[in-house]
Write a protein that holds these residues in place. Structure first.
Motif, PDB file in Angstrom:
ATOM      1  N   THR A  37       0.840  -1.188   0.000  1.00 38.92           N
ATOM      2  CA  THR A  37       0.000   0.000   0.000  1.00 38.92           C
ATOM      3  C   THR A  37       0.880   1.244   0.000  1.00 38.92           C
ATOM      4  OG1 THR A  37      -1.604  -1.233   1.310  1.00 38.92           O
ATOM      5  CG2 THR A  37      -1.890   1.132   1.208  1.00 38.92           C
ATOM      6  N   ALA A  43      -2.044   6.282   0.992  1.00 41.26           N
ATOM      7  CA  ALA A  43      -3.259   5.724   0.401  1.00 41.26           C
ATOM      8  C   ALA A  43      -4.487   5.973   1.280  1.00 41.26           C
ATOM      9  CB  ALA A  43      -3.092   4.233   0.156  1.00 41.26           C
ATOM     10  N   ASP A  44      -4.335   5.859   2.597  1.00 43.66           N
ATOM     11  CA  ASP A  44      -5.487   6.063   3.474  1.00 43.66           C
ATOM     12  C   ASP A  44      -5.970   7.511   3.423  1.00 43.66           C
ATOM     13  OD1 ASP A  44      -3.120   6.838   4.647  1.00 43.66           O
ATOM     14  OD2 ASP A  44      -3.726   6.299   6.686  1.00 43.66           O
TER      15      ASP A  44
END
Length: 103
Positions: free
Chosen positions: A26, A30-31
């Motif tokens: 990830t 990304a969050d």
């Protein structure tokens, strides 16, 4: 002549290459990016609802005052835009070919 030389090079020499299979990771932000996309989705849906309400009020005003009726085009445009905005995930899944789910 060139094709014969290329054929000889390709058939007589073997090229050994390593096969590298990276594990997916990830991205670091990304969050935060997904959070921004979720906020943008809510903003688009709210803007679409407000556009339909505004166009409906303008349609009633034009009908009551006897002016030219241009608001039905705005209502249709807001509805088409809303359909495209809400089905963006499905459209992207069809284009990319993978399952694209937003929680």
């Amino acid at each position: 002549m060139i094709l014969l030389a290329a054929h000889e090079v390709l058939t007589t020499h073997t090229v050994l290459a390593q096969i590298f299979n990276p594990t997916p990771e990830t991205p670091p932000v990304a969050d935060k990016l997904l959070k921004l996309v979720r906020y943008f989705t809510w903003f688009v849906l709210l803007a679409g609802v407000l556009a339909i309400i505004y166009a409906g009020g303008r349609f009633a005003w034009e009908k009551w005052s006897g002016g030219a009726l241009t608001a039905p085009k705005q209502i249709a445009g807001a509805l088409v835009g809303g359909v495209i905005a809400t089905s963006a995930g499905t459209i992207m899944s069809a284009v990319i070919g993978t399952q694209f789910n937003m929680p």
